[in-house]
Design a protein around this motif. Sequence first.
Motif, short mmCIF file in Angstrom:
data_model
loop_
_atom_site.label_atom_id
_atom_site.label_comp_id
_atom_site.label_asym_id
_atom_site.label_seq_id
_atom_site.Cartn_x
_atom_site.Cartn_y
_atom_site.Cartn_z
N MET A 1 7.68 -23.62 -64.57
CA MET A 1 8.87 -22.67 -64.21
C MET A 1 9.71 -23.65 -63.25
N GLU A 2 11.08 -23.80 -63.53
CA GLU A 2 12.04 -24.48 -62.83
C GLU A 2 12.29 -23.84 -61.47
N PRO A 3 12.24 -24.58 -60.45
CA PRO A 3 13.01 -23.83 -59.22
C PRO A 3 14.46 -23.57 -59.43
N ILE A 4 14.92 -22.46 -59.20
CA ILE A 4 16.47 -22.03 -59.03
C ILE A 4 17.08 -22.50 -57.93
N LEU A 5 16.46 -22.92 -56.72
CA LEU A 5 17.11 -23.18 -55.50
C LEU A 5 16.11 -24.21 -54.90
N GLN A 6 16.88 -25.32 -54.43
CA GLN A 6 15.90 -26.32 -53.81
C GLN A 6 16.75 -26.66 -52.52
N VAL A 7 15.97 -26.90 -51.25
CA VAL A 7 16.55 -27.55 -50.23
C VAL A 7 15.74 -28.77 -50.06
N LYS A 8 16.56 -30.07 -49.88
CA LYS A 8 15.94 -31.12 -49.69
C LYS A 8 16.34 -32.06 -48.62
N ASN A 9 15.20 -32.33 -47.77
CA ASN A 9 15.49 -33.47 -46.61
C ASN A 9 16.70 -32.52 -45.70
N ILE A 10 16.59 -31.33 -45.58
CA ILE A 10 17.64 -30.63 -44.79
C ILE A 10 17.24 -30.93 -42.99
N SER A 11 18.25 -31.45 -42.37
CA SER A 11 18.07 -31.59 -41.01
C SER A 11 19.36 -30.75 -40.37
N LYS A 12 19.22 -30.22 -39.16
CA LYS A 12 20.31 -29.69 -38.47
C LYS A 12 20.21 -29.56 -37.21
N SER A 13 21.33 -30.36 -36.70
CA SER A 13 21.30 -30.23 -34.95
C SER A 13 22.54 -29.69 -34.27
N PHE A 14 22.25 -28.82 -33.28
CA PHE A 14 23.25 -28.44 -32.34
C PHE A 14 23.06 -29.14 -31.13
N PRO A 15 24.30 -29.14 -30.37
CA PRO A 15 24.19 -29.81 -28.98
C PRO A 15 22.94 -29.59 -28.19
N GLY A 16 22.06 -30.66 -28.19
CA GLY A 16 20.99 -30.42 -27.22
C GLY A 16 19.52 -29.67 -28.01
N VAL A 17 19.91 -29.68 -29.23
CA VAL A 17 18.66 -29.02 -30.07
C VAL A 17 18.69 -29.55 -31.43
N GLU A 18 17.49 -29.95 -31.77
CA GLU A 18 17.44 -30.08 -33.26
C GLU A 18 16.54 -28.87 -34.02
N ALA A 19 17.41 -28.03 -34.65
CA ALA A 19 16.83 -26.77 -35.22
C ALA A 19 16.09 -27.04 -36.32
N LEU A 20 16.38 -27.97 -37.03
CA LEU A 20 15.72 -28.20 -38.48
C LEU A 20 15.53 -29.68 -38.48
N THR A 21 14.37 -30.08 -38.88
CA THR A 21 14.11 -31.56 -39.05
C THR A 21 13.39 -31.67 -40.72
N ASN A 22 14.15 -32.27 -41.68
CA ASN A 22 13.84 -32.84 -42.93
C ASN A 22 13.09 -31.79 -43.58
N ILE A 23 13.62 -30.56 -43.95
CA ILE A 23 12.97 -29.53 -44.69
C ILE A 23 13.44 -29.64 -46.07
N SER A 24 12.19 -29.43 -46.88
CA SER A 24 12.43 -29.54 -48.33
C SER A 24 11.50 -28.23 -48.99
#
Length: 496
Positions: A1-24
């Motif tokens: 089965m093919e994925p409908i949605l993928q997140v690849k190597n997602i990172s998100k920083s806010f001032p002073g906080v790295e909320a997400l690091t390299n999420i797939s």
Amino acid sequence: MEPILQVKNISKSFPGVEALTNISIDFYPGEVHALVGENGAGKSTLIKIISGVYIPTRGQVILNGKEMNFKNPRQALDEGISVIHQELSIANDLTVAENIFLGAEPVQKNGLLDRKTMNRDAQEVLDFMKLELKATDLARELSAAQQQMVEIAKVITKKSKIVVMDEPTSSLSEHEINALFKQIKILKEKNVAIIYITHRLKELFEICERVTVLRDGCHIKTRMVKDVTEGEIVASMVGREIGNFYNRKRHTQGKEMLRVEGLTRKKAFKDISFKAFAGEILGISGLVGAGRTEVMEAVFGETKFDEGKILIEGKEVKITSPREAIAHNIGLVTEDRRKTGLMLDAMIKENIVLPSLTKHRKKGGFLDKNWEKKVSTEYMDKLKIKAPDIYTILNTLSGGNQQKVILAKWLIAESKILILDEPTRGIDVNAKSEFYSLMNDFVKKGGCIIMVSSELPEIIGVSDRVLVMREGRISGELSREEATEQSIIQLASVHS
Ligand SMILES: Nc1ncnc2c1ncn2[C@@H]1O[C@H](COP(=O)(O)OP(=O)(O)OP(=O)(O)O)[C@@H](O)[C@H]1O
Ligand SMILES: [Mg+2]
């Protein structure tokens, strides 16, 4: 089965906080994919990226093999990604139908709103969902659960391909949860992919196919639900096994702190009488709607009652406002963060010391800043409030961490009587365990706790005594030894 949605190597920083690091992560159609993790792990941040609320610092969101670059939620919605957020976003002044079709209202040939079609189509969906709601009802008159259902109706009419639900069950009753699960199953049959955030791990085993654990913004694991146990999930969320979860202690009952006699409010509760003592945790159980919250709000002076009296330490008192309740050393924690007066634009420390201001003034009337810093740091640590420091503005905290600030604020206020109404909703397992142990410390020092909770294991796990309410009355009292799921359910259910 093919994925409908993928997140690849997602990172998100806010001032002073790295909320997400390299999420797939890959998400599949027709599956419910749970996202779990402690408060502040990054769950809401991830789904805000998927739905165009935040732009990721790095990484890609791929839909049906195509990279998306959402700049706003509208664009995500147009691609079939709908979200039911942690804080409900319903427009109170609009009708149910107007909410359902918001931004996509049917129009007549002359360009004017086609209200007739809108109401008819909305009613069709409501009926299909077997909701006892009218398309023309005003949103503000609905209960939280009904508002939640309207959000789902919205998702169904949009024919979304991906539906994200951020803690949808946190303020629903058992009955309403079942209704929600039915809707989820229908979505699943229509091959919709559902991303489901929850702190109630038993829900994983009821409706989810796959589960992903996040910890401190990192991807810990993704598994098929049938291949994992609850213990394994908890261990990977927390990074350790939790041993003595409830920290259950035996307390010694002290003097009478609160006595309620014959408290009655028409259509809400009738002839409520009970005593609560120093050194005990009094659990109040019952079904949602049994009148528990209404009684507590009356004791705290938030609402009036028609008959009866309240005595504190044996003396009758008149409590007509929360201010007077606080002056009598009563504190109230409720599940509804917006109602309990959190100042979302103020710092953690300002929120934490708010009810204690008068007690900790120095000469000249200024707040003792050293004390403020000391207690807020101490309680941030004790409750594991995840934020850079005590100066962090509250609205940048995750939902569960805001709830922890409420707990801290009343623990610090040195209330003698602490009323907790569903205090651990939205709080992760680790913080729950810490909180139970702080509750124990509080009563050991002579405090009195009255805790309303709909979670039976929690009531049984921490209470010294349990009162059960049914249809606005107290239907029974159980000692610690007598309180079991069975005995409580017996007293709580409506017998015909
Ligand atoms: N707008 C923002 N500004 C600064 N920091 C933020 C912002 N939004 C989230 N954060 C931080 O990012 C981290 C992850 O928060 P997030 O809301 O994603 O957690 P969560 O897993 O949803 O937690 P909860 O279970 O409590 O809802 C937290 O440390 C939070 O304080
Ligand atoms: Mg969240």
